[in-house]
Design a protein around this motif. Structure first.
Motif, PDB file in Angstrom:
ATOM      1  N   ASN A 224       0.832  -1.215   0.000  1.00  0.00           N
ATOM      2  CA  ASN A 224       0.000   0.000   0.000  1.00  0.00           C
ATOM      3  C   ASN A 224       0.864   1.262   0.000  1.00  0.00           C
ATOM      4  O   ASN A 224       0.560   2.234  -0.697  1.00  0.00           O
ATOM      5  N   ASP A 225       1.959   1.244   0.776  1.00  0.00           N
ATOM      6  CA  ASP A 225       2.934   2.347   0.754  1.00  0.00           C
ATOM      7  C   ASP A 225       3.465   2.573  -0.652  1.00  0.00           C
ATOM      8  O   ASP A 225       3.573   3.699  -1.125  1.00  0.00           O
ATOM      9  N   VAL A 226       3.830   1.473  -1.296  1.00  0.00           N
ATOM     10  CA  VAL A 226       4.424   1.553  -2.637  1.00  0.00           C
ATOM     11  C   VAL A 226       3.436   2.190  -3.608  1.00  0.00           C
ATOM     12  O   VAL A 226       3.798   3.058  -4.400  1.00  0.00           O
TER      13      VAL A 226
ATOM     14  N   TYR B 115       3.098   2.471  -8.058  1.00  0.00           N
ATOM     15  CA  TYR B 115       3.121   1.122  -8.629  1.00  0.00           C
ATOM     16  C   TYR B 115       2.192   0.219  -7.823  1.00  0.00           C
ATOM     17  O   TYR B 115       2.286   0.151  -6.609  1.00  0.00           O
ATOM     18  N   ASP B 116       1.315  -0.489  -8.546  1.00  0.00           N
ATOM     19  CA  ASP B 116       0.298  -1.294  -7.881  1.00  0.00           C
ATOM     20  C   ASP B 116       0.640  -2.795  -7.954  1.00  0.00           C
ATOM     21  O   ASP B 116       0.529  -3.412  -9.009  1.00  0.00           O
ATOM     22  N   PHE B 117       1.066  -3.344  -6.824  1.00  0.00           N
ATOM     23  CA  PHE B 117       1.386  -4.781  -6.757  1.00  0.00           C
ATOM     24  C   PHE B 117       0.330  -5.557  -5.976  1.00  0.00           C
ATOM     25  O   PHE B 117       0.535  -6.714  -5.634  1.00  0.00           O
ATOM     26  N   LEU B 118      -0.805  -4.889  -5.676  1.00  0.00           N
ATOM     27  CA  LEU B 118      -1.785  -5.519  -4.789  1.00  0.00           C
ATOM     28  C   LEU B 118      -2.488  -6.714  -5.425  1.00  0.00           C
ATOM     29  O   LEU B 118      -3.051  -7.545  -4.729  1.00  0.00           O
ATOM     30  N   GLU B 119      -2.442  -6.802  -6.755  1.00  0.00           N
ATOM     31  CA  GLU B 119      -3.087  -7.944  -7.411  1.00  0.00           C
ATOM     32  C   GLU B 119      -2.073  -8.969  -7.924  1.00  0.00           C
ATOM     33  O   GLU B 119      -2.377  -9.777  -8.796  1.00  0.00           O
TER      34      GLU B 119
ATOM     35  N   PHE C  81      12.074   0.485 -27.246  1.00  0.00           N
ATOM     36  CA  PHE C  81      11.964   0.130 -25.827  1.00  0.00           C
ATOM     37  C   PHE C  81      11.207   1.217 -25.080  1.00  0.00           C
ATOM     38  O   PHE C  81      11.463   2.405 -25.284  1.00  0.00           O
ATOM     39  N   SER C  82      10.304   0.791 -24.214  1.00  0.00           N
ATOM     40  CA  SER C  82       9.540   1.786 -23.465  1.00  0.00           C
ATOM     41  C   SER C  82       8.992   1.170 -22.184  1.00  0.00           C
ATOM     42  O   SER C  82       8.717  -0.030 -22.143  1.00  0.00           O
ATOM     43  N   THR C  83       8.849   1.977 -21.135  1.00  0.00           N
ATOM     44  CA  THR C  83       8.206   1.441 -19.936  1.00  0.00           C
ATOM     45  C   THR C  83       6.708   1.322 -20.202  1.00  0.00           C
ATOM     46  O   THR C  83       6.100   2.140 -20.898  1.00  0.00           O
ATOM     47  N   HIS C  84       6.128   0.295 -19.669  1.00  0.00           N
ATOM     48  CA  HIS C  84       4.685   0.094 -19.741  1.00  0.00           C
ATOM     49  C   HIS C  84       4.319  -0.811 -18.578  1.00  0.00           C
ATOM     50  O   HIS C  84       4.953  -1.844 -18.373  1.00  0.00           O
ATOM     51  N   ASN C  85       3.328  -0.399 -17.804  1.00  0.00           N
ATOM     52  CA  ASN C  85       2.882  -1.185 -16.662  1.00  0.00           C
ATOM     53  C   ASN C  85       1.577  -1.887 -17.028  1.00  0.00           C
ATOM     54  O   ASN C  85       0.559  -1.245 -17.253  1.00  0.00           O
ATOM     55  N   LEU C  86       1.624  -3.213 -17.096  1.00  0.00           N
ATOM     56  CA  LEU C  86       0.439  -3.977 -17.514  1.00  0.00           C
ATOM     57  C   LEU C  86      -0.724  -3.794 -16.552  1.00  0.00           C
ATOM     58  O   LEU C  86      -1.877  -3.986 -16.919  1.00  0.00           O
ATOM     59  N   VAL C  87      -0.422  -3.403 -15.307  1.00  0.00           N
ATOM     60  CA  VAL C  87      -1.466  -3.238 -14.300  1.00  0.00           C
ATOM     61  C   VAL C  87      -2.250  -1.948 -14.533  1.00  0.00           C
ATOM     62  O   VAL C  87      -3.464  -1.912 -14.378  1.00  0.00           O
ATOM     63  N   SER C  88      -1.552  -0.881 -14.924  1.00  0.00           N
ATOM     64  CA  SER C  88      -2.208   0.426 -14.922  1.00  0.00           C
ATOM     65  C   SER C  88      -2.205   1.146 -16.270  1.00  0.00           C
ATOM     66  O   SER C  88      -2.967   2.095 -16.461  1.00  0.00           O
TER      67      SER C  88
END
Lengths: 272, 194
Positions: free
Chosen positions: A16-18, A24-28, A195-202
């Motif tokens: 939750n802090d993170v 960055y969402d690691f909750l799932e 190359f690029s950052t991409h977050n599959l979660v968000s």
């Protein structure tokens, strides 16, 4: 590694802090896997209390970079599962070769080994010149490594064996030059990579592709998140395009799976 | 050597082994009761290429259902789950399976330590872990964790192991619940059902 120094509740507090402090969402993510990564890092960096660990992760931007790199799994390989690459070479890429232009997304590319493997196959099929490989990852520091196309020489024997088993046509060493302990791969290969950052979660869909490769990424997500990511891929794959997953991953149980047809025995599906 | 099993029941059995453990498994499997009431997980070190060989071998020697563990699959009683080659296997609180392709542990993937530790946290005193023959020390840390959380650490008698190093390390470093000869193993497992 003492596996119970941090309990489930503390993992949740940390994640939750993170999310709140770094976005960055690691909750799932799968709880047991993410917990193991957190405890591993806690031990590696010699923290003495959860409070100290939590404070550092929350406030130290430099340390958070390390946290991000170590909490996600970045183990990968060139031509991993040779039979999979054989099927790409024989069943999938020749079909895409009939298109004027080929767009491919390697999602969760880590240090780039899969993207370079793919580029080698495209080159041997004489398709690389009209292809573009978008290689993305949540983690900016692995992308920096991926851009360089340099991999530890000690792994090259295994990669070369994988390559030959996958139907490779050349002497694998033709693709790199050995430089001390590293193998530097030919620049013609990454000239067709973005190359690029991409977050599959968000993050959202950013283009339409004929092939999406996402191997051994979804195993770290819980079922709900897996289905969200499948939906994201679905909105990013053209009709008759392909989706390729890792050897233990599957579209099974995803409601839209029946709109996809499996290619032979491999973990490759074609959108109908 | 036989000790009385406490009143706590067994809710999961994990068997870990490396070099020389296949012989023991092939001895155990035909003698297992067909009404086993807990899931059995097998973690064996092997080359990634021999994918379904182990599963097929064990399948042919028992009436229990045997299958390679799939990610997100639930551990169910009476089924044997083989940890796939080249993946670690973890168990979630809801007793579903998570697979993991992270760094090798003790030069091994799957690592016995990883699955023992993860199972110990979920099943605590309802867990039994058996460590068989092998030539590295994977599994030892895992058994320590099993002990600490109240589960039962069972070790193959090194004198009956083709590769005694792994059970030997465990005997030296872990206080075992029981040390068993390979031919007593099946009977021990069947009794866990009572």
């Amino acid at each position: 590694m003492i596996s119970d120094v941090i309990d489930n509740e503390q993992v949740e507090i940390l994640l939750n802090d993170v999310l709140e402090n770094h976005g960055y969402d690691f909750l799932e993510y799968s709880p047991a896997s993410i917990k193991r990564r957190i405890i591993r890092l806690y031990g590696l960096d010699n923290f003495v209390s959860f409070a100290e660990f939590r404070y550092t992760v929350k406030t130290d931007k430099q340390y958070f970079k390390r946290f991000l790199e170590e909490i996600t799994v970045n183990v990968t390989e060139m031509f991993r599962d040779p039979s999979f690459y054989k099927s790409l070479r024989n069943d999938v890429l020749p079909v895409l070769g009939t298109y004027p232009f080929i767009r491919i997304w390697v999602a969760g590319c880590s240090t780039g080994e899969e993207a370079y493997s793919l580029a080698i196959v495209l080159k041997e099929l004489n398709l690389l010149h009209k292809s573009l490989i978008y290689a993305t990852d949540i983690n900016p520091s692995v992308l920096e490594k991926a851009k360089k196309g340099m991999f530890p020489l000690t792994y090259l024997k295994q990669y070369s064996e994988n390559y030959l088993q996958s139907g490779g046509l050349k002497d694998f060493s033709a693709y790199y030059t050995a430089n001390y302990s590293l193998a530097k791969f030919d620049e013609s290969l990454n000239s067709k990579m973005i190359f690029s950052t991409h977050n599959l979660v968000s993050d959202h869909s950013f283009n339409e592709f004929q092939l999406i490769l996402c191997r051994n990424v979804l195993i770290y997500f819980d079922k709900g998140l897996q289905h969200k990511v499948f939906n994201l891929f679905d909105s990013s794959i053209e009709k008759l395009g392909y989706l390729a997953l890792g050897s233990k991953e599957s579209l099974e149980f995803w409601p839209k799976a029946r709109e996809y047809k499996r290619v032979k025995m491999e973990k490759i599906w074609r959108k109908l | 050597m036989a000790q009385t099993i406490g009143s706590t029941s067994c809710e999961a059995l994990i068997i870990g082994g490396s070099a020389g453990s296949l012989d023991v498994l092939l001895e155990i499997f035909p003698a297992l009761r067909s009404d086993i009431r807990f899931p059995i997980v097998i973690v064996v070190h092997r080359k990634p290429s021999n994918e379904s060989l182990l599963t097929d071998l064990l399948k042919s020697r028992t009436t229990l259902a045997v299958g390679e563990a799939d990610e997100k699959e639930f551990l169910i009683p009476g089924k044997v789950f083989i940890v796939p080659a080249d993946y670690h296997m973890l168990i979630e609180e809801d007793r579903s399976i998570s697979l993991d392709y992270s760094e090798k542990v003790n030069y091994s993937r799957p690592s016995i330590d990883v699955t023992f530790q993860s199972a110990a946290e979920v099943f605590k005193d309802k867990l039994v872990c058996i460590l068989l023959s092998g030539s590295n020390s994977d599994g030892v840390e895992g058994l320590k964790c099993v002990n600490r959380l109240g589960g039962r650490a069972v070790i193959q008698n090194p004198n009956t192991a083709i590769m005694p190093y792994m059970p030997q390390q465990a005997v030296i470093n872990v206080k075992p619940h029981v040390i068993l000869d390979s031919h007593d193993m099946a009977q021990y497992i069947n009794k866990l059902n009572d």
